[in-house]
Scaffold this active site. Sequence first.
Site, PDB file in Angstrom:
ATOM      1  CE  LYS A 177      -1.883   2.845   2.781  1.00 36.50           C
ATOM      2  NZ  LYS A 177      -1.752   4.057   1.944  1.00 36.50           N
ATOM      3  CD  GLU A 252      13.328   0.571   9.249  1.00 32.39           C
ATOM      4  OE1 GLU A 252      13.908   1.568   9.705  1.00 32.39           O
ATOM      5  OE2 GLU A 252      13.823  -0.568   9.269  1.00 32.39           O
ATOM      6  CB  CYS A 286      13.780   8.799   7.489  1.00 32.53           C
ATOM      7  SG  CYS A 286      14.394   7.573   6.373  1.00 32.53           S
ATOM      8  CD  GLU A 389      11.037  12.746  10.497  1.00 30.90           C
ATOM      9  OE1 GLU A 389       9.866  12.389  10.676  1.00 30.90           O
ATOM     10  OE2 GLU A 389      11.900  12.031   9.967  1.00 30.90           O
TER      11      GLU A 389
END
Length: 489
Positions: A177, A252, A286, A389
């Site tokens: 997905k 992750e 990331c 982040e």
Amino acid sequence: MARPDFSRLYIDGEFVPPVGDTQIESIDPATGRVWAAVAAAGEPDVERAATAAHTAFTTGPWPGMTGTERGRLLTELARLIDDDADELARIDSTDNGKPLGHARADAAGAAAWLRYFAGAADKIQGDYIHLSESDWAYTVPQPLGAVAAIIPWNSPVLTAAWKLGPALAAGNTVVLKPSELAPASCLRLAELVDKAGFPPGVINVVPGYGSTAGAALVAHERVAKISFTGSERTAQGIGAVAAHTSKRITTECGGKAPFIVFADADLSAAVDKAVGGGFVNAGQQCTVASRVLVQDECFSEFVDRYVRRAGTLRVGDPADPATEVGAIVSARQQERIEHYIGVARREGAEFRLGGDRHQPGDPRLAGGYFMQPTVLTGVDPASSVCQDEIFGPVVTIAPFSDEDHAVTLANDVRYGLVSGVWTRDIGRAHRVASRLDAGVVWINTYRRLHPAIPYGGFKMSGNGRENGLDALLAYTEQKSVIVDTTPSG
Ligand code: NAD
């Protein structure tokens, strides 16, 4: 450009329209305009896909195939990706705004990752354990079943390959997905899967929204494992749902990488890699080097050189080969970045570079989402600008005094994905590496990824590892078989 057709899902070896005929209007972030209508899976489609994956796992040719045969299919898919890399890159670059060259490298990486796991597919083996002359035991690593691969928008083809490679090499089947923000390239990948000759149901591709397709996949009883890459918040939600089931999960999630420069480092190389790592994909990666930490002795020199180099970055049209910083994926993400820039301004940070939207000269890009590369100093390490982040082109540079100070600052965030250490002192390099809360430490280099090297996070950056041979084991269940061979009677 004519609107390409991504109107069908790929389920059980066929391209089919979604049951509810729902579509995602996918926006080209460089123009702000819809560029493709992409099929959006709803619950009934996910039901079909998960059932197809489960059926392909239990019946048909796939369970009977040898590792060598599975490896051959993966190698063929890698070849087709290489042949189609320009098209895959064009789609991703248009869908998520990353520079074409970077998207091209993603496609090449996807092929390399699949080849690595293709080679591993016939090397999965168990152990023999000798208990006595008549008592033996052995272990069998068995595939888990249907795996849900849920991925984000920033590197769709590459992230898909990171999951497809080990899952399929180990004998599982997959429902992939992609993100609703960049769903198109995975449907192109589905065409290549179809061409490669995988049996029906072994790989299914269902773009869709997280709250519908994603949630339905996570809850589906036929899904044995969820391999997730995305935000920490979504990972927590998935974990909460899966906690009531027997599903395996690897996650992750994000990062807030420290890039530590000691005064004895090769400053030119460090500046180069810090800027490259700080603004790759407009900071929407990331691995982005978002917190640069520099030893007092060379702080001002480093900041000057960093700002000079970052000031030369070419921001603009992702399709232009000269572009180094492309678009921000969505208006919402752009607002999020601006929120953090606002916080920095209110808190009195020094803006060494940027701090605003970028307006490209080309009128075609007037509605696009672009941000200037932004470099800040004087930010409190406890500020949300240093702690969260941001996922945008915003880098903070802060000074440190010595090794202990550097490690304390580096570890003082809830994340622990990747990090960089720059020094010519080999002992210090390894000492600092051993003390960093990070799944990956790069010494005198940055963003060097390889399929053989385990990748994943400490702390809130995730659970489990991708890549390397151990990643294969995360897609297997170990069975121990103990036998008493004493003759009966
Ligand atoms: P996201 O968490 O919003 O979405 C990721 C995926 O999860 C998408 O496919 C989305 O549709 C799906 N999803 C959303 N809600 C769901 C739900 N309730 N159930 C199941 N699936 C759901 O993340 P994003 O905005 O697409 O990506 C950005 C994030 O991804 C950043 O935090 C970034 O650091 C992280 N990321 C991590 C890595 C890594 O390797 N660690 C790599 C790339 C991106």
